[in-house]
Design an enzyme around this catalytic site. Structure first.
Site, PDB file in Angstrom:
ATOM      1  N   LYS A 121      90.779  13.617 -64.547  1.00  0.00           N
ATOM      2  CA  LYS A 121      91.177  13.526 -63.159  1.00  0.00           C
ATOM      3  C   LYS A 121      90.046  12.942 -62.311  1.00  0.00           C
ATOM      4  CE  LYS A 121      93.351  17.912 -64.017  1.00  0.00           C
ATOM      5  NZ  LYS A 121      93.162  19.364 -63.799  1.00  0.00           N
ATOM      6  N   GLY A 122      88.850  12.950 -62.866  1.00  0.00           N
ATOM      7  CA  GLY A 122      87.657  12.651 -62.087  1.00  0.00           C
ATOM      8  C   GLY A 122      87.653  11.315 -61.377  1.00  0.00           C
ATOM      9  N   GLU A 125      86.160   4.909 -64.340  1.00  0.00           N
ATOM     10  CA  GLU A 125      85.690   6.239 -64.738  1.00  0.00           C
ATOM     11  C   GLU A 125      84.819   6.827 -63.627  1.00  0.00           C
ATOM     12  OE1 GLU A 125      85.962   8.890 -66.106  1.00  0.00           O
ATOM     13  OE2 GLU A 125      85.111   8.931 -68.126  1.00  0.00           O
ATOM     14  N   ASP A 126      84.722   8.145 -63.594  1.00  0.00           N
ATOM     15  CA  ASP A 126      83.861   8.766 -62.583  1.00  0.00           C
ATOM     16  C   ASP A 126      82.393   8.704 -63.003  1.00  0.00           C
ATOM     17  OD1 ASP A 126      84.165  10.660 -64.607  1.00  0.00           O
ATOM     18  OD2 ASP A 126      84.537  12.352 -63.277  1.00  0.00           O
ATOM     19  N   ASP A 160      78.399   9.182 -69.014  1.00  0.00           N
ATOM     20  CA  ASP A 160      77.360  10.164 -69.344  1.00  0.00           C
ATOM     21  C   ASP A 160      76.883   9.886 -70.778  1.00  0.00           C
ATOM     22  OD1 ASP A 160      75.798  12.501 -69.091  1.00  0.00           O
ATOM     23  OD2 ASP A 160      77.431  13.825 -69.596  1.00  0.00           O
ATOM     24  N   LYS A 179      74.809   7.890 -65.862  1.00  0.00           N
ATOM     25  CA  LYS A 179      73.629   8.668 -66.265  1.00  0.00           C
ATOM     26  C   LYS A 179      73.081   8.021 -67.534  1.00  0.00           C
ATOM     27  CE  LYS A 179      75.276  13.254 -64.863  1.00  0.00           C
ATOM     28  NZ  LYS A 179      75.620  14.598 -65.374  1.00  0.00           N
ATOM     29  N   PHE A 194      73.577  17.543 -62.805  1.00  0.00           N
ATOM     30  CA  PHE A 194      75.023  17.757 -62.759  1.00  0.00           C
ATOM     31  C   PHE A 194      75.498  17.637 -61.319  1.00  0.00           C
ATOM     32  CE2 PHE A 194      79.137  19.625 -63.021  1.00  0.00           C
ATOM     33  CZ  PHE A 194      79.577  19.256 -64.280  1.00  0.00           C
ATOM     34  N   ASP A 253      84.162  17.281 -60.723  1.00  0.00           N
ATOM     35  CA  ASP A 253      84.352  18.724 -60.646  1.00  0.00           C
ATOM     36  C   ASP A 253      83.294  19.505 -61.397  1.00  0.00           C
ATOM     37  OD1 ASP A 253      85.233  17.993 -63.348  1.00  0.00           O
ATOM     38  OD2 ASP A 253      86.044  20.033 -63.449  1.00  0.00           O
ATOM     39  N   ARG A 305      86.418  18.777 -56.327  1.00  0.00           N
ATOM     40  CA  ARG A 305      86.813  17.364 -56.415  1.00  0.00           C
ATOM     41  C   ARG A 305      86.996  16.740 -55.032  1.00  0.00           C
ATOM     42  NH1 ARG A 305      87.884  16.194 -61.754  1.00  0.00           N
ATOM     43  NH2 ARG A 305      88.823  17.820 -63.021  1.00  0.00           N
TER      44      ARG A 305
HETATM   45  P1  IMP Z   1      80.811  11.261 -71.554  1.00  0.00           P
HETATM   46  O1  IMP Z   1      81.867  11.137 -72.613  1.00  0.00           O
HETATM   47  O2  IMP Z   1      79.699  12.169 -71.969  1.00  0.00           O
HETATM   48  O3  IMP Z   1      80.300   9.944 -71.048  1.00  0.00           O
HETATM   49  O4  IMP Z   1      81.480  12.097 -70.428  1.00  0.00           O
HETATM   50  C1  IMP Z   1      81.940  11.637 -69.295  1.00  0.00           C
HETATM   51  C2  IMP Z   1      82.714  12.731 -68.585  1.00  0.00           C
HETATM   52  O5  IMP Z   1      81.973  13.968 -68.501  1.00  0.00           O
HETATM   53  C3  IMP Z   1      82.919  12.295 -67.173  1.00  0.00           C
HETATM   54  O6  IMP Z   1      84.102  11.570 -67.052  1.00  0.00           O
HETATM   55  C4  IMP Z   1      82.971  13.587 -66.429  1.00  0.00           C
HETATM   56  O7  IMP Z   1      84.285  14.068 -66.400  1.00  0.00           O
HETATM   57  C5  IMP Z   1      82.118  14.521 -67.228  1.00  0.00           C
HETATM   58  N1  IMP Z   1      80.793  14.673 -66.599  1.00  0.00           N
HETATM   59  C6  IMP Z   1      79.619  14.238 -67.061  1.00  0.00           C
HETATM   60  N2  IMP Z   1      78.614  14.537 -66.222  1.00  0.00           N
HETATM   61  C7  IMP Z   1      79.184  15.169 -65.179  1.00  0.00           C
HETATM   62  C8  IMP Z   1      78.668  15.685 -63.933  1.00  0.00           C
HETATM   63  O8  IMP Z   1      77.467  15.635 -63.606  1.00  0.00           O
HETATM   64  N3  IMP Z   1      79.596  16.238 -63.104  1.00  0.00           N
HETATM   65  C9  IMP Z   1      80.906  16.309 -63.378  1.00  0.00           C
HETATM   66  N4  IMP Z   1      81.434  15.821 -64.506  1.00  0.00           N
HETATM   67  C10 IMP Z   1      80.581  15.259 -65.407  1.00  0.00           C
END
Ligand code: IMP
Length: 187
Positions: free
Chosen positions: A50-51, A106-107, A110, A138, A159, A166, A172
């Site tokens: 949902k982000g 994407e939000d 990470d 990140k 974070f 969220d 959100r």
């Molecule tokens: P990845 O697969 O590790 O790149 O994860 C990405 C997802 O993790 C993002 O779409 C977010 O939903 C969640 N996420 C990663 N870091 C944060 C944060 O600092 N705050 C909130 N959600 C996060």
């Protein structure tokens, strides 16, 4: 779920990383850049629920080209630093994207596991082109080599919540991007 919810921390006491105005300025700039790069073409924006919903809503309105939306949802594997990498699709796209210019929205990028999985999945649908837009990057947390073509802000390993992002489904609707005072467990 309800009985595992962590205590509520008021967003007002959290430090602001980016204000509404700073976010709006970057989204406008990226919308302009996309509009120039895809000039004369139609694009499909695929938001990751949902982000990314709020970022997609703003980005779509900053793009001055013919565009349509679709959404995907993936299961969360948790946010442990060493992840199993298991990402599961919960909701697929509704409309075919073969031969279309697609941007995944994407939000946060990470570890990269989610977008790595989604990129491969979308490429299997044979789009004419595929790019990635993320509100936050990140970069230092990356576990797999993937980069976004459009990034509003590269951020340190903290974070964050707000602007669609969220913690345990909360925050959100917070308009700025704010830093959680303590990293959630497992992050
Ligand atoms: P990845 O697969 O590790 O790149 O994860 C990405 C997802 O993790 C993002 O779409 C977010 O939903 C969640 N996420 C990663 N870091 C944060 C944060 O600092 N705050 C909130 N959600 C996060």
């Amino acid at each position: 779920m309800a009985n595992t919810l962590p205590p509520y921390v008021a967003p007002e006491i959290m430090d602001v990383l980016y204000t509404q105005d700073q976010i709006a300025e970057r989204v406008r700039a990226i919308g302009k850049q996309i509009s120039e790069e895809y000039k004369g073409q139609s694009i499909v924006l695929i938001g990751v629920l949902k982000g990314a919903a709020i970022f997609l809503a703003d980005l779509a309105r900053a793009i001055t080209l013919d565009n349509t939306f679709d959404f995907v949802a993936v299961s969360s594997y948790g946010r442990a630093r060493v992840s199993s990498g298991a990402v599961k699709l919960i909701k697929d796209i509704d409309n075919p994207i073969e031969g279309k210019h697609v941007i995944i929205v994407e939000d946060i990028l990470d570890t990269g596991l989610t977008l790595n999985y989604l990129r491969d999945l979308m490429l299997a649908h044979k789009p004419a082109s595929l790019k990635i837009a993320t509100c936050l990057d990140k970069a230092e947390r990356r576990l797999v080599p993937i980069h976004a073509d459009y990034v509003c802000f590269e951020i340190p390993d903290r974070f964050v919540i707000g602007y669609g992002m969220d913690y345990a489904e909360r925050y959100r609707g917070v308009q700025d991007i704010r830093i959680m005072p303590e990293d959630p467990p497992g992050h």
